[in-house]
Design a protein around this motif. Structure first.
Motif, PDB file in Angstrom:
ATOM      1  N   ARG A  85     -61.312   3.378-112.422  1.00 18.62           N
ATOM      2  CA  ARG A  85     -59.899   3.666-112.231  1.00 18.62           C
ATOM      3  C   ARG A  85     -58.989   2.380-112.185  1.00 18.62           C
ATOM      4  O   ARG A  85     -57.681   2.410-111.765  1.00 18.62           O
ATOM      5  CB  ARG A  85     -59.877   4.442-110.916  1.00 18.62           C
ATOM      6  N   ALA A  86     -59.318   1.204-112.343  1.00 22.36           N
ATOM      7  CA  ALA A  86     -58.528  -0.227-112.109  1.00 22.36           C
ATOM      8  C   ALA A  86     -58.993  -1.025-112.939  1.00 22.36           C
ATOM      9  O   ALA A  86     -60.135  -1.138-113.867  1.00 22.36           O
ATOM     10  CB  ALA A  86     -58.782  -0.444-110.500  1.00 22.36           C
ATOM     11  N   VAL A  87     -58.249  -2.142-112.929  1.00 26.65           N
ATOM     12  CA  VAL A  87     -58.653  -3.365-113.603  1.00 26.65           C
ATOM     13  C   VAL A  87     -58.599  -4.779-112.827  1.00 26.65           C
ATOM     14  O   VAL A  87     -57.728  -4.286-111.817  1.00 26.65           O
ATOM     15  CB  VAL A  87     -58.037  -3.650-115.280  1.00 26.65           C
ATOM     16  N   GLY A  88     -59.033  -5.563-113.004  1.00 28.36           N
ATOM     17  CA  GLY A  88     -58.744  -6.959-112.181  1.00 28.36           C
ATOM     18  C   GLY A  88     -59.810  -6.718-111.094  1.00 28.36           C
ATOM     19  O   GLY A  88     -60.867  -6.127-111.338  1.00 28.36           O
ATOM     20  N   VAL A  89     -59.572  -7.341-109.900  1.00 32.09           N
ATOM     21  CA  VAL A  89     -60.505  -7.223-108.737  1.00 32.09           C
ATOM     22  C   VAL A  89     -60.133  -6.038-107.900  1.00 32.09           C
ATOM     23  O   VAL A  89     -59.155  -5.909-107.566  1.00 32.09           O
ATOM     24  CB  VAL A  89     -60.173  -8.658-107.811  1.00 32.09           C
ATOM     25  N   ALA A  90     -61.197  -5.021-107.686  1.00 31.12           N
ATOM     26  CA  ALA A  90     -60.865  -4.015-107.023  1.00 31.12           C
ATOM     27  C   ALA A  90     -62.296  -3.521-106.381  1.00 31.12           C
ATOM     28  O   ALA A  90     -63.374  -3.768-106.776  1.00 31.12           O
ATOM     29  CB  ALA A  90     -60.723  -2.734-107.986  1.00 31.12           C
ATOM     30  N   SER A  91     -62.223  -3.013-105.055  1.00 34.05           N
ATOM     31  CA  SER A  91     -63.209  -2.651-104.263  1.00 34.05           C
ATOM     32  C   SER A  91     -63.454  -1.257-105.107  1.00 34.05           C
ATOM     33  O   SER A  91     -62.929  -0.690-105.440  1.00 34.05           O
ATOM     34  CB  SER A  91     -62.894  -2.375-102.785  1.00 34.05           C
ATOM     35  N   ALA A  92     -64.691  -0.703-104.206  1.00 30.96           N
ATOM     36  CA  ALA A  92     -65.361   0.408-104.895  1.00 30.96           C
ATOM     37  C   ALA A  92     -64.556   1.708-104.551  1.00 30.96           C
ATOM     38  O   ALA A  92     -64.527   2.501-105.926  1.00 30.96           O
ATOM     39  CB  ALA A  92     -66.623   0.637-104.116  1.00 30.96           C
ATOM     40  N   GLY A  93     -63.811   1.585-103.551  1.00 32.69           N
ATOM     41  CA  GLY A  93     -62.823   2.853-103.420  1.00 32.69           C
ATOM     42  C   GLY A  93     -61.760   2.978-104.208  1.00 32.69           C
ATOM     43  O   GLY A  93     -61.291   4.119-104.499  1.00 32.69           O
ATOM     44  N   ARG A  94     -61.146   1.700-104.726  1.00 38.34           N
ATOM     45  CA  ARG A  94     -60.374   1.644-105.867  1.00 38.34           C
ATOM     46  C   ARG A  94     -60.744   1.755-107.045  1.00 38.34           C
ATOM     47  O   ARG A  94     -60.015   2.498-107.822  1.00 38.34           O
ATOM     48  CB  ARG A  94     -59.624   0.327-105.439  1.00 38.34           C
ATOM     49  N   MET A  95     -61.948   1.282-107.560  1.00 40.05           N
ATOM     50  CA  MET A  95     -62.258   1.272-108.899  1.00 40.05           C
ATOM     51  C   MET A  95     -63.143   2.558-109.461  1.00 40.05           C
ATOM     52  O   MET A  95     -62.952   2.796-110.584  1.00 40.05           O
ATOM     53  CB  MET A  95     -63.740  -0.021-108.911  1.00 40.05           C
ATOM     54  N   PHE A  96     -63.691   3.336-108.381  1.00 35.51           N
ATOM     55  CA  PHE A  96     -64.374   4.716-108.667  1.00 35.51           C
ATOM     56  C   PHE A  96     -63.786   5.777-108.035  1.00 35.51           C
ATOM     57  O   PHE A  96     -63.159   5.623-107.002  1.00 35.51           O
ATOM     58  CB  PHE A  96     -65.882   4.358-108.515  1.00 35.51           C
ATOM     59  N   ASP A  97     -63.986   6.818-108.706  1.00 32.20           N
ATOM     60  CA  ASP A  97     -63.901   8.357-107.966  1.00 32.20           C
ATOM     61  C   ASP A  97     -64.831   8.192-106.887  1.00 32.20           C
ATOM     62  O   ASP A  97     -66.016   8.387-107.166  1.00 32.20           O
ATOM     63  CB  ASP A  97     -63.982   9.251-108.877  1.00 32.20           C
ATOM     64  N   ALA A  98     -64.495   8.141-105.469  1.00 36.83           N
ATOM     65  CA  ALA A  98     -65.228   7.897-104.467  1.00 36.83           C
ATOM     66  C   ALA A  98     -66.065   9.394-104.022  1.00 36.83           C
ATOM     67  O   ALA A  98     -67.301   9.188-103.835  1.00 36.83           O
ATOM     68  CB  ALA A  98     -64.438   7.648-103.246  1.00 36.83           C
ATOM     69  N   PRO A  99     -65.587  10.468-104.016  1.00 30.58           N
ATOM     70  CA  PRO A  99     -66.559  11.591-103.782  1.00 30.58           C
ATOM     71  C   PRO A  99     -67.540  11.822-105.006  1.00 30.58           C
ATOM     72  O   PRO A  99     -68.711  12.075-104.629  1.00 30.58           O
ATOM     73  CB  PRO A  99     -65.512  12.817-103.663  1.00 30.58           C
ATOM     74  N   ASP A 100     -67.044  11.844-106.101  1.00 34.11           N
ATOM     75  CA  ASP A 100     -67.971  11.712-107.121  1.00 34.11           C
ATOM     76  C   ASP A 100     -69.113  10.732-107.143  1.00 34.11           C
ATOM     77  O   ASP A 100     -70.298  11.063-107.359  1.00 34.11           O
ATOM     78  CB  ASP A 100     -67.343  11.680-108.735  1.00 34.11           C
ATOM     79  N   PHE A 101     -68.810   9.430-106.923  1.00 34.88           N
ATOM     80  CA  PHE A 101     -69.796   8.294-106.687  1.00 34.88           C
ATOM     81  C   PHE A 101     -70.717   8.729-105.685  1.00 34.88           C
ATOM     82  O   PHE A 101     -71.879   8.492-105.973  1.00 34.88           O
ATOM     83  CB  PHE A 101     -69.032   6.741-106.260  1.00 34.88           C
ATOM     84  N   LEU A 102     -70.341   9.007-104.459  1.00 36.96           N
ATOM     85  CA  LEU A 102     -71.183   9.370-103.426  1.00 36.96           C
ATOM     86  C   LEU A 102     -72.027  10.467-103.750  1.00 36.96           C
ATOM     87  O   LEU A 102     -73.346  10.375-103.451  1.00 36.96           O
ATOM     88  CB  LEU A 102     -70.217   9.543-102.203  1.00 36.96           C
ATOM     89  N   ALA A 153     -63.185   8.486 -99.494  1.00 42.24           N
ATOM     90  CA  ALA A 153     -63.561  10.035 -99.680  1.00 42.24           C
ATOM     91  C   ALA A 153     -63.081  10.758 -98.524  1.00 42.24           C
ATOM     92  O   ALA A 153     -62.603  11.947 -98.905  1.00 42.24           O
ATOM     93  CB  ALA A 153     -65.042  10.213-100.008  1.00 42.24           C
ATOM     94  N   ALA A 154     -63.196  10.464 -97.349  1.00 38.64           N
ATOM     95  CA  ALA A 154     -62.632  11.159 -95.997  1.00 38.64           C
ATOM     96  C   ALA A 154     -61.231  11.083 -96.164  1.00 38.64           C
ATOM     97  O   ALA A 154     -60.600  12.229 -95.797  1.00 38.64           O
ATOM     98  CB  ALA A 154     -63.157  10.459 -94.740  1.00 38.64           C
ATOM     99  N   LEU A 155     -60.525  10.252 -96.775  1.00 38.14           N
ATOM    100  CA  LEU A 155     -59.071  10.279 -96.587  1.00 38.14           C
ATOM    101  C   LEU A 155     -58.592  11.344 -97.624  1.00 38.14           C
ATOM    102  O   LEU A 155     -57.543  12.177 -97.373  1.00 38.14           O
ATOM    103  CB  LEU A 155     -58.441   8.643 -97.270  1.00 38.14           C
ATOM    104  N   GLY A 156     -59.295  11.507 -98.620  1.00 42.49           N
ATOM    105  CA  GLY A 156     -59.121  12.981 -99.215  1.00 42.49           C
ATOM    106  C   GLY A 156     -57.778  12.800 -99.991  1.00 42.49           C
ATOM    107  O   GLY A 156     -57.395  11.779-100.568  1.00 42.49           O
ATOM    108  N   ASP A 157     -56.751  13.923 -99.786  1.00 44.50           N
ATOM    109  CA  ASP A 157     -55.544  13.709-100.657  1.00 44.50           C
ATOM    110  C   ASP A 157     -54.171  12.986 -99.440  1.00 44.50           C
ATOM    111  O   ASP A 157     -53.343  12.952-100.054  1.00 44.50           O
ATOM    112  CB  ASP A 157     -55.102  15.270-100.781  1.00 44.50           C
ATOM    113  N   TRP A 158     -54.675  12.563 -98.450  1.00 43.36           N
ATOM    114  CA  TRP A 158     -53.833  11.542 -97.661  1.00 43.36           C
ATOM    115  C   TRP A 158     -53.497  10.358 -98.454  1.00 43.36           C
ATOM    116  O   TRP A 158     -54.508   9.590 -99.100  1.00 43.36           O
ATOM    117  CB  TRP A 158     -54.308  11.230 -96.371  1.00 43.36           C
ATOM    118  N   THR A 159     -52.446   9.994 -98.495  1.00 43.90           N
ATOM    119  CA  THR A 159     -52.063   8.598 -99.071  1.00 43.90           C
ATOM    120  C   THR A 159     -51.972   7.467 -98.149  1.00 43.90           C
ATOM    121  O   THR A 159     -51.666   6.400 -98.695  1.00 43.90           O
ATOM    122  CB  THR A 159     -50.570   8.810 -99.800  1.00 43.90           C
ATOM    123  N   ALA A 160     -52.005   7.609 -96.942  1.00 45.62           N
ATOM    124  CA  ALA A 160     -52.127   6.761 -95.911  1.00 45.62           C
ATOM    125  C   ALA A 160     -52.705   7.297 -94.454  1.00 45.62           C
ATOM    126  O   ALA A 160     -53.042   8.599 -94.740  1.00 45.62           O
ATOM    127  CB  ALA A 160     -50.811   6.157 -95.669  1.00 45.62           C
TER     128      ALA A 160
END
Length: 373
Positions: free
Chosen positions: A343-360, A173-180
């Motif tokens: 937002r993903a399939v397979g093995v994924a951590s919370a930040g990859r699997m979900f919309d982080a700001p909405d989840f928080l 969520a803190a990363l926001g629109d940064w890609t890295a």
């Protein structure tokens, strides 16, 4: 797959498992209580107070229907579903997951339990979530199941807990629109840390796996083992904590979850020195309930700083009881998995699997979060 409101909880009678069962019930799910000890399962279902609920499960006389003390019997529907299973008996796990829509694994050490329960979930065709904080166990899940789970379109969410999943959500969520980013720093400001027996056992397993005296850090895009002592630093937490001495490179599962989907070569985690001493002392007692929800009086402030070039972004979270707060984290994740908000399939951590700001934002009844992006 069974009813989309039926969720199996493996390790239901453990400290965190009880909070998870109570949270599932509070949200209208039907938990299936799973574990290897039938007496402990029965105690949880029919007489023991569920931490986080403030309610005993009791029988309405002559009915065989169970509800909550002080409420109408049948508040939770029919009698709790109890199923005995062992990770050493795959058939018992298959029976335990029959009819469930998902499984939440709360039984550590996850180095022992994760693989058998994931295999059972894959056989049943249902999503798997766990609350593992063990670095090595989470690495195993990504390494051993990523390809297989992706090919079968399965959903596996490891480390969906305070350590690992929560830090990943905050950093994402803190990363926001940064890609890295160049660096992610996650500082844990715990007022104290009264570890459960499960935490102590999991820590012993991890130390054994990495070798006595060795520690882990994530630097230059990879994990490395070190034999030296971690540095002692000062971290300027927001109020009410303020500047505190912390153990630097006090490495937690965030070094697995964050780099699993974010391009960040440096991920560092820190722990307040007092809490680190609590954890290392064999005399520190287990957490004790102080309120009607079964929570301990331990509070936390998590300060996440993300840096890229000369810019900095931040996320700050505050709450109470790192074990109790794992329940809304993993149950919110389970609900989103079962309602297709992924937002993903397979093995994924919370930040990859979900919309982080909405989840928080959805965690606001339990945790306060501020984002500075």
């Amino acid at each position: 797959m069974g009813s989309d409101r039926t969720v199996a909880v493996f390790g239901a009678y453990g400290h965190t498992g009880r909070f998870v069962v109570a949270e599932l019930r509070a949200r209208g799910f039907r938990p299936v209580l799973v574990g290897r000890d039938p007496d402990k399962l029965k105690a949880l279902a029919y007489g023991m107070e569920a931490p986080g609920s403030g309610a005993y499960v009791t029988e309405a006389p002559g009915t065989g229907v169970y509800g909550t003390k002080g409420h109408a019997a049948g508040s939770y529907g029919t009698a709790p579903d109890i199923r005995t299973a062992s990770v050493h008996d795959p058939a018992s796990l298959d029976r335990a997951l029959s009819g469930a829509a998902a499984v939440i694994n709360c039984a550590g050490p996850f180095a022992t339990t994760a693989a058998p329960v994931i295999d059972a979930a894959l056989r049943a065709g249902i999503p798997y979530l766990d609350v593992a904080a063990e670095i090595e166990a989470n690495l195993d899940t990504f390494a051993h199941y990523a390809e297989r789970a992706h090919e079968s379109q399965a959903l596996i969410v490891p480390a969906m807990a305070f350590f690992g999943g929560f830090g990943d959500l905050l950093a994402t969520a803190a990363l926001g629109d940064w890609t890295a980013a160049d660096e992610v720093h996650i500082a844990y400001g715990l007022s104290s840390w009264h570890p459960t027996a499960g935490t102590r056992t999991a820590g012993a397993v991890s130390r054994e796996r990495r070798g006595a005296g060795r520690r882990i850090r994530y630097t230059e895009g990879r994990l490395e083992h070190r034999d030296d002592a971690p540095p002692t630093l000062e971290w300027s937490f927001p109020q009410p904590l303020g500047p505190r001495t912390v153990i630097g490179e006090f490495t937690m599962a965030d070094v697995v979850t964050v780099p699993s989907h974010l391009t960040v070569p440096e991920v560092r985690t820190y722990m307040t020195a007092e809490a680190a001493r609590d954890l290392s002392s064999p005399d520190t007692p287990a957490p004790a309930a102080v309120d009607e929800r079964g929570r301990s009086d331990q509070t936390f402030l998590v300060d996440v700083v993300v840096r890229s070039g000369g810019a900095e972004r931040r996320a700050i979270a505050r709450g109470q009881d790192i074990y109790a707060v794992t329940a809304p984290l993993v149950v919110e994740a389970a609900e989103r998995v079962l309602t297709g908000r992924t937002r993903a399939v397979g093995v994924a951590s919370a930040g990859r699997m979900f919309d982080a700001p909405d989840f928080l934002r959805a965690l606001s009844p339990h945790i306060s979060v501020e984002l500075f992006t």
